[in-house]
Design an enzyme around this catalytic site. Structure first.
Site, PDB file in Angstrom:
ATOM      1  N   ILE A   1       0.508  -1.073  -0.184  1.00 37.36           N
ATOM      2  CA  ILE A   1       0.201  -0.126  -0.287  1.00 37.36           C
ATOM      3  C   ILE A   1       0.567   0.972  -0.273  1.00 37.36           C
ATOM      4  O   ILE A   1       1.517   0.706   0.313  1.00 37.36           O
ATOM      5  CB  ILE A   1      -0.759   0.068   1.184  1.00 37.36           C
ATOM      6  CG1 ILE A   1       0.117  -0.346   2.860  1.00 37.36           C
ATOM      7  CG2 ILE A   1      -1.621  -1.006   0.874  1.00 37.36           C
ATOM      8  CD1 ILE A   1      -1.121   0.134   3.527  1.00 37.36           C
ATOM      9  N   ASP A   2       0.296   2.530  -0.312  1.00 36.75           N
ATOM     10  CA  ASP A   2       1.652   3.493  -0.115  1.00 36.75           C
ATOM     11  C   ASP A   2       1.525   3.754   0.877  1.00 36.75           C
ATOM     12  O   ASP A   2       0.984   3.926   1.771  1.00 36.75           O
ATOM     13  CB  ASP A   2       0.594   4.622  -1.043  1.00 36.75           C
ATOM     14  CG  ASP A   2      -0.046   4.997  -2.423  1.00 36.75           C
ATOM     15  OD1 ASP A   2       0.099   3.741  -3.356  1.00 36.75           O
ATOM     16  OD2 ASP A   2      -1.249   5.736  -2.888  1.00 36.75           O
ATOM     17  N   ARG A   3       3.242   4.404   1.208  1.00 33.01           N
ATOM     18  CA  ARG A   3       3.999   4.968   1.835  1.00 33.01           C
ATOM     19  C   ARG A   3       2.823   6.232   2.837  1.00 33.01           C
ATOM     20  O   ARG A   3       2.435   5.700   3.976  1.00 33.01           O
ATOM     21  CB  ARG A   3       4.871   6.198   1.521  1.00 33.01           C
ATOM     22  CG  ARG A   3       5.439   6.033   2.731  1.00 33.01           C
ATOM     23  CD  ARG A   3       6.770   7.141   2.028  1.00 33.01           C
ATOM     24  NE  ARG A   3       7.735   8.096   2.973  1.00 33.01           N
ATOM     25  CZ  ARG A   3       6.529   9.695   3.037  1.00 33.01           C
ATOM     26  NH1 ARG A   3       6.246   9.649   2.830  1.00 33.01           N
ATOM     27  NH2 ARG A   3       7.968  10.374   4.128  1.00 33.01           N
TER      28      ARG A   3
END
Length: 184
Positions: A39-41
């Site tokens: 998942i995105d940072r």
């Protein structure tokens, strides 16, 4: 399964180091571990880690064949009444991190949105991506004129500034639930 905080990268970052990645942390806990997805940072929430190659194969096949049911929660500006709104808009990555809708050359991307709760100025949404494109939920909501609160890449910069002044300094997207078939 772990609950990843916002601003922690799933994988080691290229060219910069802001925090230990989930992958690095997991390898310290279980040397044979492998991240099953990313998942995105900036996104918080659920990440699945396989502790061995057999478990990884089991889960990676489910992700590859879209058998894992993913639910995210997002907060957006305004009061939205989405009753299972399906957005089916293709997405293209022009450059690393630059994603946009492109009906001609984009890859298929479908997301379902459902209103969970209305607030005076905000809406809490349930987001269910059917495909797994980079920044898919963020781009789909921005395409509807309702970017995620705190999303500086696709969002409302003035609104985000006002949120930051109130001490709210993150993007409000959370990986809330994964549903899958466990190994036998």
């Amino acid at each position: 399964a772990i609950n990843k905080p916002a601003f922690v990268p799933s994988l080691p970052e290229r060219g910069k180091y802001t925090a230990q990645s989930v992958q690095e942390w997991a390898k310290n806990q279980w040397p044979d571990s492998i991240l099953c997805h990313r998942i995105d940072r900036e996104t918080s929430g659920l990440l699945l880690i396989a502790k061995n190659p057999e478990a990884y194969r089991h889960f990676s096949m489910q992700f590859e064949h879209r058998k894992v049911h993913k639910i995210y929660h997002a907060i957006v500006n305004g009061q939205l009444h989405f009753n299972d709104l399906w957005i089916d808009l293709p997405i293209i990555a022009e450059q690393l991190g630059k994603i946009r809708i492109d009906r001609k050359n984009g890859k298929p991307a479908q997301t379902r949105f459902h209103t969970l709760k209305l607030y005076k100025h905000y809406t809490l949404l349930e987001c269910e991506p059917k495909t797994g494109r980079l920044h898919q939920i963020r781009v789909h909501l921005a395409s509807q004129g309702h970017p995620i609160a705190g999303d500086d890449k696709y969002g409302d910069f003035e609104w985000n500034k006002s949120l930051q002044k109130q001490g709210l300094k993150r993007m409000f997207l959370h990986a809330w639930r994964l549903q899958f078939t466990p190994p036998a």
